[in-house]
Every structure is written in structure tokens, then in C-alpha cells.
Scaffold this motif. Structure first.
Motif, PDB file in Angstrom:
ATOM      1  N   TYR A  59     -10.431 -58.064  36.564  1.00 39.81           N
ATOM      2  CA  TYR A  59     -11.384 -58.063  37.682  1.00 39.81           C
ATOM      3  C   TYR A  59     -11.178 -56.823  38.555  1.00 39.81           C
ATOM      4  N   THR A 108     -12.685 -53.937  36.870  1.00 38.73           N
ATOM      5  CA  THR A 108     -14.147 -54.034  36.963  1.00 38.73           C
ATOM      6  C   THR A 108     -14.643 -53.426  38.266  1.00 38.73           C
ATOM      7  N   GLY A 130     -19.560 -58.214  40.192  1.00 38.42           N
ATOM      8  CA  GLY A 130     -18.419 -57.902  39.334  1.00 38.42           C
ATOM      9  C   GLY A 130     -17.797 -59.153  38.750  1.00 38.42           C
ATOM     10  N   LEU A 169     -20.244 -60.520  35.957  1.00 38.38           N
ATOM     11  CA  LEU A 169     -20.242 -59.685  34.755  1.00 38.38           C
ATOM     12  C   LEU A 169     -18.897 -59.716  34.023  1.00 38.38           C
ATOM     13  N   PHE A 170     -17.820 -59.657  34.774  1.00 43.09           N
ATOM     14  CA  PHE A 170     -16.505 -59.707  34.130  1.00 43.09           C
ATOM     15  C   PHE A 170     -16.319 -61.033  33.403  1.00 43.09           C
ATOM     16  N   PHE A 225     -18.449 -61.152  30.104  1.00 38.55           N
ATOM     17  CA  PHE A 225     -17.896 -60.421  28.962  1.00 38.55           C
ATOM     18  C   PHE A 225     -16.569 -61.007  28.494  1.00 38.55           C
ATOM     19  N   ALA A 265     -18.119 -54.565  31.924  1.00 36.70           N
ATOM     20  CA  ALA A 265     -18.681 -54.973  33.217  1.00 36.70           C
ATOM     21  C   ALA A 265     -18.794 -53.778  34.169  1.00 36.70           C
TER      22      ALA A 265
END
Length: 158
Positions: free
Chosen positions: A90, A93, A107, A110-111, A114, A146
Motif C-alpha cells: 500500500y 502504491t 490507492g 486499486l491495490f 490487484f 495500482a
């Protein structure tokens, strides 16, 4: 789901690998680990870029050892409660993005996306690279995916 061992609360190495205990959550430990990483992100985001990068590097190297040691101690490769990799993923990211709740949430989403779906080569790495380095590497790759999307949005919207 792998139940969190009692050693999480007794062994400082396990406590850190379990993301300050956040990975002991019986529900979505990876997500809970990422949730726990967010307030720490807001603290380290105040650092200059070189120091932020240093924190990332030290956290990654330390994480390889913490995760590998805890995994070996528990006899389970990448126990679901080992979430130090989510912390580092994280933070990576969010590297060099504006510090705001909106960017932090984007973030996070998206993190986690993925990290959960593991598109190539993340899934390949997750299955074939073992030890602490392997535990850390798949999350680093998820973070790169991300971050690329977030930085693209920042470039075109900012």
C-alpha cells in the motif's frame, strides 16, 4: 482461512508480520492489513521523498525477513494473516501521490483489486517464488500496477 496463532500476541516478529495484529482478523485479513497501513501512510507521507523511499526500502527488506521467519515458524507458506506485505504494498502504491483521503481511498481500492485478482505476473510470482521475498514480491507487483494507474490519472487530471 488460517486461524491466527496465539504467537501473534507473544512474539514481536509474528506481531509485526501480522501487521501489528491486523492480520489476526478472522474476516479478510489482507484487507484489514491494508486498512491498518492507511493511518501509517498518512504519517510517513509527511516525510520528504528520499526518506519515504528509505522507509519503503527498509520496510521491504525487513518484511522479507519478518514474513519468511513467521511463515517458517508457522509451517505455512504465506499464512493469510501475514500482512506486512500489504503494508509495504500500500505504501508503495501511494508513492509520490497527493496526500488526501480521496487518493488514499483510490490507492486502497486499486491495490486490493490487484492483490486479490493477481493478474500476470503477480499470480505466477505468488505460486512460484517462495520464502519471505516471494511473500513480499507479489504485493510489490500489485502495488506497481495500482501506482501506474493512479499516476496516470494524476498526470491526466492534475
Amino acid at each position: 482461512m488460517n486461524k491466527a496463532p496465539a504467537s501473534v500476541w507473544r512474539n514481536p516478529i509474528h506481531f509485526l508480520a501480522f501487521g501489528l495484529g491486523s492480520g489476526a482478523s478472522p474476516w479478510a485479513p489482507g484487507t484489514m492489513g491494508t486498512v491498518a497501513a492507511v493511518p501509517l501512510y498518512f504519517l510517513i507521507a509527511q516525510l520528504s521523498l528520499p526518506f519515504y523511499l528509505l522507509v519503503l526500502l527498509v520496510s521491504f527488506v525487513l518484511g522479507c525477513w519478518l514474513c519468511g521467519r513467521t511463515s517458517a515458524d508457522l509451517g505455512v507458506h504465506d499464512h493469510s494473516g501475514i500482512v506486512w506485505d500489504e503494508f509495504v504494498g500500500y505504501w508503495l502504491t501511494m508513492l509520490a501521490l497527493p496526500v488526501s483521503l480521496g487518493w488514499a481511498l483510490a490507492g486502497f481500492v486499486l491495490f486490493r483489486f490487484f492483490d486479490i485478482i493477481k493478474p500476470w505476473p503477480i499470480g505466477w510470482v505468488d505460486k512460484r517464488v517462495h520464502g519471505g521475498f516471494g511473500i513480499m514480491l507479489d504485493d510489490v507487483l500489485a502495488a506497481v500496477y495500482a501506482a501506474l494507474i493512479l499516476h496516470s490519472f494524476y498526470y491526466f487530471l492534475g
